[in-house]
Motif scaffolding. Sequence first.
Motif, short mmCIF file in Angstrom:
data_model
loop_
_atom_site.label_atom_id
_atom_site.label_comp_id
_atom_site.label_asym_id
_atom_site.label_seq_id
_atom_site.Cartn_x
_atom_site.Cartn_y
_atom_site.Cartn_z
N PRO A 39 0.81 -1.23 0.00
CA PRO A 39 0.00 0.00 0.00
C PRO A 39 0.83 1.27 0.00
O PRO A 39 0.31 2.35 -0.22
N PHE A 40 2.13 1.16 0.28
CA PHE A 40 2.99 2.34 0.31
C PHE A 40 4.37 1.92 -0.15
O PHE A 40 4.69 0.73 -0.26
N LEU A 41 5.21 2.90 -0.40
CA LEU A 41 6.54 2.65 -0.92
C LEU A 41 7.59 3.26 0.00
O LEU A 41 7.51 4.43 0.34
N VAL A 42 8.55 2.43 0.40
CA VAL A 42 9.72 2.92 1.11
C VAL A 42 10.89 2.74 0.15
O VAL A 42 11.47 1.65 0.08
N PHE A 43 11.21 3.78 -0.61
CA PHE A 43 12.28 3.64 -1.60
C PHE A 43 13.61 3.96 -0.95
O PHE A 43 13.79 5.00 -0.33
N ASP A 44 14.53 3.05 -1.10
CA ASP A 44 15.85 3.22 -0.48
C ASP A 44 16.89 2.64 -1.43
O ASP A 44 16.58 1.79 -2.27
N LEU A 45 18.09 3.11 -1.30
CA LEU A 45 19.19 2.65 -2.14
C LEU A 45 20.30 2.09 -1.25
O LEU A 45 20.43 2.48 -0.09
N ASP A 46 21.07 1.20 -1.82
CA ASP A 46 22.19 0.61 -1.10
C ASP A 46 23.45 1.43 -1.39
O ASP A 46 23.95 1.43 -2.52
#
Length: 787
Positions: A351-358
């Motif tokens: 239902p939601f997005l937690v966008f993260d990068l390494d």
Amino acid sequence: MSPLDHKLLRDLWRMKGQAFAIGMVIAVGVGMLVMMTGLVTSLKETRAAYYERYRLADVFAPVTRAPDRMAGRLAAIEGVSAVEPRVVGAALIDLIDTDLPVQAQAVSLPDFHSPRLNDVFLTDGRMIDSSHTDEILLLQSFANVHGLRPGDHIQATMNGARRSFRIVGLAQSPEFLYTTAPGELIPDDARFGVIWMSRSALAAAYDMQGAFNEALLSLSRGASEAAVLDAVDRLLGSYGGTGAYPLKDQMSNLFVSQEIGELETSSKVVPPIFLAVAAFLLYIVINRMVQSEREEIGLMKAFGYTNIEVVAHYFKLVMAIAIGGALAGCLMGIASGRALIQVYVAYFKFPFLVFDLDPASFVIGVSVSILSASVGGLLVLRRVFGLTPASAMRAPAPADYSRTGTIGHALNRFLDQTSRMVLRRITRQPARMAGAVIGIACGMALSVSIITIYAGFDRIIDLTFNVMDRSDVTVSFTHAASDTTIFELRRMQGVTLVEPVRYVPVVLRHGLISRRSVITGLSSDARLVRALDADLAKIPLQNGGIVLASALADILHIRPGDMMTVEVREGRQPALQIPVTAVAESLLGSPAYMDLNALNRVLREPNRVSGAYLTIDKARASKIYTALQDMPTVAGVSLKSDAEIAFKVLLDTGAGAIRYVMGAIAFIITFGIVYNAARIAYAERSRDLASLRVIGFTKGEAAFVLLGELAIVTLIALPLGALMGYYLSFGIAAGFSSEIYQIPVVFDSASYGFAAIVVIGAAVASGWLVKRDIDRAELVSALKTRE
């Protein structure tokens, strides 16, 4: 700005096309690393946040019927922090837009408070009112496919009774990220739904007043999961408990974890391959580029510049290209990752997005680019700096073409002058030509491997739905019924063939390794669904043994002839010792097969079936579906054609969608490699080509000297690249395979032919671009020595 910095800018502008091509090769390698690691990190963070926010249970404990008072005893188990008893049941939803009833799972919600565990996320409408027994929440993805909204009414059959319900809201849940009908592996929002009702209403529908048939438990930090599972099984065993299992074995979480795990494996296997190719190409390019600057290096040293200053100048040139490509790759990786993460969020129903990068992906990508560029430049500069200014400014001694060898001498009589020039350069500079051949072969290998993976995905669909499963319809029953039900199916008009099947949930154990699975009991003369070996030959089900899919056998570390413990999770729940008789080829899922009669015999339940495979007359399909719907023992009906469509969607929207991105990247790298080879050759021979024009050669003849060399190098690289691609395909296929589906490595002439066309096309395009520069070159400028 110093004179050397002015020269640096002029050199970059002069070689802008070549610098851009090198930078793009670096960029796509770094971009793939950043994109794939970013997707893995983002999906893991999103899943963890979703599970925590909506309190997904740590343990699931199904039971036949347990009184509500048992919830208190479960809560008293050491390590248990919360318990949520509930009622669940199978349902069939009747919809106007489909002939078949759609399978669904009904789940209860507490009457007067929010669920302690497995809460729902309301996306539209309102929550149900327990005082209205006809109000339900419906899974949002299912509702969207069928155009259902809050306020609509649906008919559903629960526990043998048809009821009318009013949809008051649409919801999502971390428990149903990956939704499949019972007994199936392929998710399809159109063929399986979830209904949430009040506890009192659902308990009344399934005769569960004052009782529950599933308990959800959360564990405190530091709790022993194994000890809790054993304690739960002891408490619920007398009430028909079928075995508590942890979150890692919960169907939705299992498949989501496997998809993320597959993507994680691909991110560890595939980007390094592309980065390795980019690094090797960069080394060759920098090596030859610095060698071509020999005279300029000598001139700078003659003007008084020290070795350190000259090194710094060329190091800046190399770093400008490498860092520029790496930074562009980081931006490309972020952009493509943000675009693809939306696909995954929709696919997994987050239902939601937690966008993260390494951050490590940026460090690794940039470091590999800089390191490969530095090594390529410094190794060549070290040799040049050992020369005095006068020696460096002097052109290297020309190659001795007087002795062309036996082959060259024999061919000289049949070749014209320009062809002999091409042959001499190739035979007298084998190391340089070998570098170009290997570079182009790497591009060929990438193209071969990616096209082979495309063929492997097509092979899965063909074998699964045309060879391994030759039925039209699969019918599942509400329980293990008498085989007289099979005779009822055979008497239906339009049903041409019926084969019984029994599904038995089990835990398979071999040594310390265990796996929840389902044993599929097939008749000995089965023709519609069969266990096949690697050569697609039917495996006989005999001697009461079990046949395991290759993926399942690898997980359990078991081979034919070994004994395996089978803990049955229904009925009397016996623990059996059964030998493994064979390993079957399976591209979809990890099934286990037994002879139907032998399975019923060891279970002491003769003549029992839990479903059937049918072939039907398509002209009578609608009447057959209606007849099946009216049979009280039928829990669900699924069409193979619908499953095939859903599987294609799965392959194109899940982790398999990455293969298209990889295909585009492989093409870019292939073109970059070939184009760089052509540009480097032109940079090295621009003066020679201008000299040929001055002494009377035409533009076409001068271009032939250069492009003929490129053509021969490309043709030599094709078979080498095909061989490299053969082995590379196995690594990439392993990166894409998971327990859900296994990618076969399929080699055919079409794959190699198409890959060769890609490389040859890149060579033709590169040759055209270089020839255009040759034709436009000013002879006087080309013959001058650069400042």
